[in-house]
Design a protein around this motif. Structure first.
Motif, PDB file in Angstrom:
ATOM      1  N   GLY A  57       9.182  -6.782  -1.234  1.00 13.43           N
ATOM      2  CA  GLY A  57       9.432  -5.364  -1.474  1.00 13.43           C
ATOM      3  C   GLY A  57       9.292  -4.991  -2.938  1.00 13.43           C
ATOM      4  N   LEU A  58       9.866  -5.801  -3.832  1.00 15.15           N
ATOM      5  CA  LEU A  58       9.733  -5.535  -5.255  1.00 15.15           C
ATOM      6  C   LEU A  58       8.285  -5.630  -5.710  1.00 15.15           C
ATOM      7  N   GLY A  59       7.572  -6.614  -5.178  1.00 16.79           N
ATOM      8  CA  GLY A  59       6.165  -6.757  -5.542  1.00 16.79           C
ATOM      9  C   GLY A  59       5.339  -5.550  -5.137  1.00 16.79           C
ATOM     10  N   ALA A  60       5.633  -4.996  -3.957  1.00 17.95           N
ATOM     11  CA  ALA A  60       4.896  -3.813  -3.502  1.00 17.95           C
ATOM     12  C   ALA A  60       5.159  -2.620  -4.416  1.00 17.95           C
ATOM     13  N   VAL A  61       6.411  -2.420  -4.805  1.00 17.25           N
ATOM     14  CA  VAL A  61       6.742  -1.310  -5.704  1.00 17.25           C
ATOM     15  C   VAL A  61       6.051  -1.485  -7.051  1.00 17.25           C
TER      16      VAL A  61
END
Length: 399
Positions: A144-148
């Motif tokens: 999730g953090l990587g996508a953001v």
């Protein structure tokens, strides 16, 4: 980042033997003796025998810095189990009879949290290695953090600067909260948060000069803000505030400064990839082959083998990134960049481990399931940012 990524789970050395409580799964109590009056038994409700918690010994998790602080606690009581146990079947007091070692009251059966003895040899069965964290939650949060990050990085640079500023503010909140809880140090959060966000923006808009000016103004604001309270503890509070301003937002400004180059998103992505790959290599190699401790007094889970894994993985990734992602970069520059990232990420992780040990905590926060807090993810990134920025300037320039 945390310690499981650097070595094998402890083998009973650092954390010491598990708390040695009474036996689990004992037989019913011995019949009443002379000191036990049968008439009193009719007025006393018998207590059921409840086995100890099956939880095993602590494993060398990624954030296992404080497991040693729990040594000596009653695991049965802490887990909600009853503090009483039935008498052993042979009528002898606990801690006596065959099969007892030293300590405070071992029983004849297997102690909860310890591997059972092998019938043929009598030696304890080897404990299985565990990561020490909820890997599913950790992977989900990481994705999730990587996508953001990727979405903001390649769609709109200013949005990524906002993501960095938000991470800085949350990290400052975690750090100042832990300082106040553990050391009664009140570093002023309001000037730190405002100045930290301004510092990240100044680094993006005005470069290194803007970052330094914002840092100086933030430190001055901390000194003035603290004057509104009584003078007791003034020096330690403002010292902690200036340290927090340098440690979190100032180091983070180098990430926003990387972004100003024409290939800025690829530079930031290379910085993030190399740091993550370094931690992953340390975890994979250290967990599988780690036997020699790197810094046992600071972070017992880290091993020299894990450090070699971090160096090897980071150098390989650096060669690929510099050759194919960075304008004007070459593979040999990537090797040097990966080596520098592995060293700075390791030192950053050890530095935060020192802070957490001094504060007596395991994680800086609980915001990210499976990871801890924001600061537990920034520990390797923050000191690595200025190193990567400088090497990019030396190798391919600032534009």
């Amino acid at each position: 980042m945390n310690d499981a990524s650097w070595g094998a789970p402890p083998k009973g050395g650092y954390w010491g033997p598990p708390d040695q409580g009474f036996d689990a799964g004992l037989a019913p109590a011995a019949p009443a003796g002379p000191a036990y009056d049968g008439r009193e038994a009719q007025q006393t409700r018998p207590m059921p025998i409840v086995p100890d918690s099956p939880a095993g010994p602590p494993s060398g998790g990624d954030h296992g810095d404080q497991d040693d602080l729990d040594h000596g606690r009653d695991r049965g009581t802490a887990a909600g189990g009853p503090p009483f146990r039935a008498a052993p079947p042979n009528g002898q007091p606990y801690g006596q009879g065959p099969g007892h070692g030293h300590g405070h009251g071992q029983g004849h059966g297997p102690v909860a949290g310890q591997p059972e003895a092998r019938p043929e040899t009598g030696n304890p069965a080897p404990a299985k290695k565990r990561a020490g964290r909820d890997l599913r939650a950790a992977i989900g949060v990481g994705v999730g953090l990587g996508a953001v990050i990727l979405a903001s990085l390649f769609v709109w640079k200013a949005a990524f600067v906002g993501v960095v500023a938000l991470a800085v503010v949350v990290g400052l909140w975690e750090l100042t909260s832990r300082l106040q809880e553990s050391k009664a140090v009140k570093a002023p959060l309001v000037p730190l948060a405002v100045g930290g966000a301004a510092m990240v923006a100044a680094g993006y808009l005005r470069g290194a000069e803007g970052a330094w000016v914002a840092m100086a103004l933030t430190a001055l604001a901390v000194l003035v803000w603290r004057m509104t309270e009584p003078p007791d503890g003034y020096l330690k509070d403002v010292t902690a505030g200036v340290f927090a301003a340098f440690y979190v937002p100032f180091l983070a400004t180098f990430v926003s400064m990387m972004l100003t180059a024409d290939d800025g998103p690829w530079r930031v992505l290379t910085f993030l990839v190399l740091t993550v790959v370094s931690d992953t290599g340390a975890y994979a190699v250290g967990w599988r082959f780690g036997t020699h401790k790197l810094a046992p007094r600071i972070s017992p889970g880290k091993t020299r083998e894990g450090l070699l894994g971090a160096v090897g993985f980071a150098m390989a990734a650096g060669a690929l990134c510099m050759e194919f992602a960075i304008d004007g970069g070459t593979w040999w520059q990537g090797l040097l960049l990966g080596l520098a990232v592995a060293a700075s990420a390791t030192l950053g992780d050890l530095g935060e481990s020192m802070i957490k040990r001094d504060l007596g905590i395991k994680d800086m926060g609980t915001l990210l399931p499976g990871h801890g807090g924001i600061m537990d993810r920034l520990d390797s990134l923050l000191p690595t940012a200025p190193v990567v920025w400088l090497l990019f300037v030396v190798f391919v320039g600032s534009g």
